[in-house]
Write a protein that holds these residues in place. Structure first.
Motif, PDB file in Angstrom:
ATOM      1  N   LEU A  94      34.785  35.715 -47.796  1.00  0.00           N
ATOM      2  CA  LEU A  94      35.222  35.400 -49.695  1.00  0.00           C
ATOM      3  C   LEU A  94      36.797  34.641 -49.576  1.00  0.00           C
ATOM      4  CD1 LEU A  94      33.962  38.715 -51.325  1.00  0.00           C
ATOM      5  CD2 LEU A  94      32.415  36.571 -51.377  1.00  0.00           C
ATOM      6  N   ARG A  95      37.152  33.877 -48.853  1.00  0.00           N
ATOM      7  CA  ARG A  95      38.051  33.598 -48.844  1.00  0.00           C
ATOM      8  C   ARG A  95      38.458  32.040 -49.591  1.00  0.00           C
ATOM      9  NH1 ARG A  95      41.034  31.147 -43.088  1.00  0.00           N
ATOM     10  NH2 ARG A  95      42.581  29.357 -44.338  1.00  0.00           N
ATOM     11  N   GLY A  96      37.239  31.027 -49.527  1.00  0.00           N
ATOM     12  CA  GLY A  96      37.297  29.979 -49.966  1.00  0.00           C
ATOM     13  C   GLY A  96      37.172  29.883 -51.524  1.00  0.00           C
ATOM     14  N   PRO A  97      36.344  30.939 -52.207  1.00  0.00           N
ATOM     15  CA  PRO A  97      36.357  31.411 -53.609  1.00  0.00           C
ATOM     16  C   PRO A  97      37.134  32.122 -53.892  1.00  0.00           C
ATOM     17  CG  PRO A  97      33.590  31.976 -52.220  1.00  0.00           C
ATOM     18  CD  PRO A  97      34.596  31.972 -50.820  1.00  0.00           C
ATOM     19  N   LEU A  98      37.885  33.015 -53.226  1.00  0.00           N
ATOM     20  CA  LEU A  98      38.926  33.702 -53.262  1.00  0.00           C
ATOM     21  C   LEU A  98      39.675  32.865 -53.833  1.00  0.00           C
ATOM     22  CD1 LEU A  98      39.820  36.363 -54.305  1.00  0.00           C
ATOM     23  CD2 LEU A  98      40.002  37.146 -51.973  1.00  0.00           C
ATOM     24  N   GLU A  99      39.979  32.228 -52.315  1.00  0.00           N
ATOM     25  CA  GLU A  99      41.148  31.476 -52.849  1.00  0.00           C
ATOM     26  C   GLU A  99      41.339  30.247 -54.117  1.00  0.00           C
ATOM     27  OE1 GLU A  99      41.216  29.206 -49.345  1.00  0.00           O
ATOM     28  OE2 GLU A  99      42.378  30.497 -48.574  1.00  0.00           O
ATOM     29  N   ASP A 100      39.592  29.807 -54.425  1.00  0.00           N
ATOM     30  CA  ASP A 100      39.728  28.837 -56.278  1.00  0.00           C
ATOM     31  C   ASP A 100      40.450  29.506 -56.454  1.00  0.00           C
ATOM     32  OD1 ASP A 100      38.644  26.821 -53.857  1.00  0.00           O
ATOM     33  OD2 ASP A 100      36.695  27.269 -54.433  1.00  0.00           O
ATOM     34  N   GLN A 101      39.529  30.940 -57.194  1.00  0.00           N
ATOM     35  CA  GLN A 101      40.048  31.466 -58.152  1.00  0.00           C
ATOM     36  C   GLN A 101      41.062  32.806 -58.603  1.00  0.00           C
ATOM     37  OE1 GLN A 101      37.762  35.486 -58.170  1.00  0.00           O
ATOM     38  NE2 GLN A 101      38.249  35.754 -60.360  1.00  0.00           N
ATOM     39  N   LEU A 102      41.785  32.423 -57.277  1.00  0.00           N
ATOM     40  CA  LEU A 102      43.835  32.189 -57.801  1.00  0.00           C
ATOM     41  C   LEU A 102      44.199  31.298 -58.057  1.00  0.00           C
ATOM     42  CD1 LEU A 102      43.930  34.379 -54.587  1.00  0.00           C
ATOM     43  CD2 LEU A 102      44.586  35.426 -56.732  1.00  0.00           C
ATOM     44  N   SER A 103      44.004  30.301 -57.353  1.00  0.00           N
ATOM     45  CA  SER A 103      44.518  28.837 -57.180  1.00  0.00           C
ATOM     46  C   SER A 103      43.875  28.276 -59.099  1.00  0.00           C
ATOM     47  CB  SER A 103      43.684  27.950 -55.822  1.00  0.00           C
ATOM     48  OG  SER A 103      44.771  28.039 -55.057  1.00  0.00           O
ATOM     49  N   SER A 104      43.011  28.367 -59.432  1.00  0.00           N
ATOM     50  CA  SER A 104      42.569  28.565 -60.465  1.00  0.00           C
ATOM     51  C   SER A 104      43.574  29.456 -61.807  1.00  0.00           C
ATOM     52  CB  SER A 104      40.699  28.761 -61.399  1.00  0.00           C
ATOM     53  OG  SER A 104      40.997  28.434 -62.397  1.00  0.00           O
ATOM     54  N   ALA A 105      43.474  30.470 -61.201  1.00  0.00           N
ATOM     55  CA  ALA A 105      44.604  31.071 -62.298  1.00  0.00           C
ATOM     56  C   ALA A 105      45.687  30.940 -62.277  1.00  0.00           C
ATOM     57  CB  ALA A 105      44.555  32.814 -62.327  1.00  0.00           C
ATOM     58  N   ALA A 113      47.946  29.798 -65.548  1.00  0.00           N
ATOM     59  CA  ALA A 113      49.266  29.880 -66.003  1.00  0.00           C
ATOM     60  C   ALA A 113      49.925  28.223 -65.971  1.00  0.00           C
ATOM     61  CB  ALA A 113      49.748  31.402 -65.203  1.00  0.00           C
ATOM     62  N   THR A 114      50.147  28.080 -64.692  1.00  0.00           N
ATOM     63  CA  THR A 114      51.785  27.168 -65.238  1.00  0.00           C
ATOM     64  C   THR A 114      51.473  26.580 -66.359  1.00  0.00           C
ATOM     65  OG1 THR A 114      51.876  27.093 -62.577  1.00  0.00           O
ATOM     66  CG2 THR A 114      51.884  24.916 -63.939  1.00  0.00           C
ATOM     67  N   ALA A 115      50.185  25.939 -66.602  1.00  0.00           N
ATOM     68  CA  ALA A 115      49.986  24.551 -67.688  1.00  0.00           C
ATOM     69  C   ALA A 115      50.695  25.735 -68.921  1.00  0.00           C
ATOM     70  CB  ALA A 115      48.201  24.923 -67.413  1.00  0.00           C
ATOM     71  N   LYS A 116      50.331  26.517 -69.858  1.00  0.00           N
ATOM     72  CA  LYS A 116      50.118  27.230 -70.143  1.00  0.00           C
ATOM     73  C   LYS A 116      51.761  27.404 -70.309  1.00  0.00           C
ATOM     74  CE  LYS A 116      46.035  30.129 -71.029  1.00  0.00           C
ATOM     75  NZ  LYS A 116      45.829  31.146 -70.494  1.00  0.00           N
ATOM     76  N   GLN A 156      50.885  36.272 -66.528  1.00  0.00           N
ATOM     77  CA  GLN A 156      50.096  35.094 -66.892  1.00  0.00           C
ATOM     78  C   GLN A 156      48.753  35.252 -66.265  1.00  0.00           C
ATOM     79  OE1 GLN A 156      49.881  34.185 -69.767  1.00  0.00           O
ATOM     80  NE2 GLN A 156      48.019  33.546 -69.268  1.00  0.00           N
ATOM     81  N   ALA A 157      48.922  34.207 -64.719  1.00  0.00           N
ATOM     82  CA  ALA A 157      48.557  34.035 -63.189  1.00  0.00           C
ATOM     83  C   ALA A 157      46.776  35.676 -63.167  1.00  0.00           C
ATOM     84  CB  ALA A 157      49.103  34.230 -62.555  1.00  0.00           C
ATOM     85  N   ARG A 158      47.851  36.415 -63.308  1.00  0.00           N
ATOM     86  CA  ARG A 158      47.248  38.005 -63.574  1.00  0.00           C
ATOM     87  C   ARG A 158      46.649  38.998 -64.498  1.00  0.00           C
ATOM     88  NH1 ARG A 158      52.310  41.485 -60.331  1.00  0.00           N
ATOM     89  NH2 ARG A 158      51.170  41.331 -58.417  1.00  0.00           N
ATOM     90  N   ALA A 159      46.501  38.167 -65.530  1.00  0.00           N
ATOM     91  CA  ALA A 159      46.005  37.923 -66.767  1.00  0.00           C
ATOM     92  C   ALA A 159      45.202  37.844 -66.933  1.00  0.00           C
ATOM     93  CB  ALA A 159      47.535  37.735 -67.547  1.00  0.00           C
ATOM     94  N   GLY A 160      44.472  36.178 -66.293  1.00  0.00           N
ATOM     95  CA  GLY A 160      43.464  35.708 -65.977  1.00  0.00           C
ATOM     96  C   GLY A 160      42.655  36.206 -65.042  1.00  0.00           C
ATOM     97  N   PRO A 179      40.500  42.612 -62.717  1.00  0.00           N
ATOM     98  CA  PRO A 179      41.323  43.539 -63.450  1.00  0.00           C
ATOM     99  C   PRO A 179      42.119  43.795 -61.122  1.00  0.00           C
ATOM    100  CG  PRO A 179      40.716  44.186 -65.132  1.00  0.00           C
ATOM    101  CD  PRO A 179      40.008  42.961 -63.863  1.00  0.00           C
ATOM    102  N   ASP A 180      41.023  44.010 -60.855  1.00  0.00           N
ATOM    103  CA  ASP A 180      40.864  44.426 -58.971  1.00  0.00           C
ATOM    104  C   ASP A 180      41.380  42.968 -58.021  1.00  0.00           C
ATOM    105  OD1 ASP A 180      39.803  47.081 -59.858  1.00  0.00           O
ATOM    106  OD2 ASP A 180      37.312  46.143 -59.016  1.00  0.00           O
ATOM    107  N   ILE A 181      41.883  42.173 -58.654  1.00  0.00           N
ATOM    108  CA  ILE A 181      41.498  41.282 -57.959  1.00  0.00           C
ATOM    109  C   ILE A 181      42.831  41.043 -58.054  1.00  0.00           C
ATOM    110  CG2 ILE A 181      41.593  38.745 -57.608  1.00  0.00           C
ATOM    111  CD1 ILE A 181      38.267  38.781 -58.159  1.00  0.00           C
ATOM    112  N   ALA A 182      43.223  41.081 -59.517  1.00  0.00           N
ATOM    113  CA  ALA A 182      44.714  40.750 -60.201  1.00  0.00           C
ATOM    114  C   ALA A 182      45.832  42.150 -59.593  1.00  0.00           C
ATOM    115  CB  ALA A 182      45.262  40.889 -61.615  1.00  0.00           C
ATOM    116  N   ALA A 183      45.172  43.197 -59.087  1.00  0.00           N
ATOM    117  CA  ALA A 183      46.244  44.096 -58.568  1.00  0.00           C
ATOM    118  C   ALA A 183      46.131  44.214 -57.374  1.00  0.00           C
ATOM    119  CB  ALA A 183      44.832  44.850 -58.642  1.00  0.00           C
ATOM    120  N   GLY A 184      45.901  42.910 -56.510  1.00  0.00           N
ATOM    121  CA  GLY A 184      45.756  42.410 -54.795  1.00  0.00           C
ATOM    122  C   GLY A 184      46.648  41.336 -54.987  1.00  0.00           C
TER     123      GLY A 184
END
Length: 90
Positions: free
Chosen positions: A20-31, A35-38, A58-62, A65-70
């Protein structure tokens, strides 16, 4: 400022995370980008360390919860994003 991007170290991933590395990197980058923009829009003179903390929260809030915790980005790289936000506001 270029948008921040998260890259996961494949050596630290389990087999499922590696698949899941590619989609996970995309999701983390997007969050992190959201957060940076906000934070950039709401910046009101906080210190670099405060902005670093705000970015992570802010990034974790986006994230789910399971992904944010890691999600444990490199502190120095996150601090660099915060320094850029603070520097651009001056």
């Amino acid at each position: 400022m270029t948008e921040p991007h998260v890259t996961l170290d494949p050596r630290s991933l389990n087999p499922v995370e590696e698949k899941l590395r590619g989609p996970l990197e995309d999701q983390l980058s997007s969050a992190l980008q959201a957060a940076t923009a906000k934070i950039r829009q709401r910046y009101a003179g906080e210190s670099v360390e405060q902005v670093t903390t705000m970015l992570l929260e802010q990034a974790r809030a986006g994230l789910h919860p399971d992904i944010a915790a890691g999600f444990h980005p490199d502190h120095e790289q996150l601090r660099h994003v915060a320094e850029t936000i603070v520097g651009q506001a001056r």
